[in-house]
Scaffold this active site. Structure first.
Site, PDB file in Angstrom:
ATOM      1  N   LYS A  45       0.759  -1.006   0.051  1.00 44.17           N
ATOM      2  CA  LYS A  45       0.040  -0.149   0.059  1.00 44.17           C
ATOM      3  C   LYS A  45       0.786   1.289   0.206  1.00 44.17           C
ATOM      4  O   LYS A  45       0.329   2.447  -0.165  1.00 44.17           O
ATOM      5  CB  LYS A  45      -0.968  -0.284   1.129  1.00 44.17           C
ATOM      6  CG  LYS A  45      -1.875  -1.093   1.295  1.00 44.17           C
ATOM      7  CD  LYS A  45      -2.641  -1.341   2.357  1.00 44.17           C
ATOM      8  CE  LYS A  45      -3.627  -0.322   2.735  1.00 44.17           C
ATOM      9  NZ  LYS A  45      -4.303  -0.499   4.115  1.00 44.17           N
ATOM     10  N   LYS A  47       2.479   2.713   2.130  1.00 39.52           N
ATOM     11  CA  LYS A  47       2.121   3.333   3.480  1.00 39.52           C
ATOM     12  C   LYS A  47       3.115   3.182   4.657  1.00 39.52           C
ATOM     13  O   LYS A  47       3.476   1.931   4.776  1.00 39.52           O
ATOM     14  CB  LYS A  47       0.745   3.212   4.087  1.00 39.52           C
ATOM     15  CG  LYS A  47      -0.481   3.548   3.159  1.00 39.52           C
ATOM     16  CD  LYS A  47      -1.695   3.391   4.061  1.00 39.52           C
ATOM     17  CE  LYS A  47      -2.940   4.210   3.408  1.00 39.52           C
ATOM     18  NZ  LYS A  47      -4.117   3.897   4.355  1.00 39.52           N
TER      19      LYS A  47
END
Ligand code: C2G
Length: 139
Positions: A45, A47
């Site tokens: 992701k 992130k």
């Protein structure tokens, strides 16, 4: 027993997350959260989570509306999760609208309106800018 499931990172937990979880829970009798692991966030992701998985998990476990946490470690696990957990409804915020329609042959799929003016990214940006004013979620 109507089981609901949703997935997410829930980093720097905020009102948008809580609104989503409470609304998801209202669709049934039990809410399961597929909580993105730190590794899944980093590798899939893109992130970097501020709060590590164990703490994000404990925060969600402290909520009345959450009944069970399972790790989300891949994009592909949702269909198996829905089947073996006998999920009735899959719920996500509408920033994901359409992305999980493939689950419709296994359960109801619901996309809920996001809470305005709040996100983990906005919180980080707000702090970086020196905390002028406050972040307000539109009621
Ligand atoms: N959300 C919301 N309102 C906001 C912010 C988030 O309703 N202001 C919802 C998102 O739409 C999502 C959930 O809260 O349904 C969790 O958000 P994130 O932690 O940002 O999760 P995300 O990165 O979208 O990961 O496989 C699905 C992914 O794991 C979802």
């Amino acid at each position: 027993m109507r089981t609901i499931i949703t997935y997410g990172t829930f980093d720097l937990f905020h009102i948008g997350h809580l609104n989503l979880l409470k609304r998801a829970r209202s669709y049934g009798d039990r809410l399961i959260v597929g909580l993105s692991t730190d590794e899944f966030n980093l590798t899939m992701k893109n992130k970097v989570t501020a709060i590590p998985y164990p703490d994000r998990k404990e925060i969600l476990e402290g909520l009345r509306c959450v009944d069970l946490i399972i790790p989300e470690s891949s994009w592909e696990q949702k269909k198996d999760d829905v089947q073996h957990l006998q999920v009735s409804t899959f719920v996500m915020g509408d920033d994901w609208v359409g992305k999980f329609d493939f689950l419709k042959e296994h359960c109801e799929v619901v996309y809920l309106p996001r809470t305005q003016d709040i996100s983990t990214t906005e919180i980080k940006r707000h702090i970086e800018k020196g905390n002028q004013g406050q972040l307000r979620a539109v009621a």
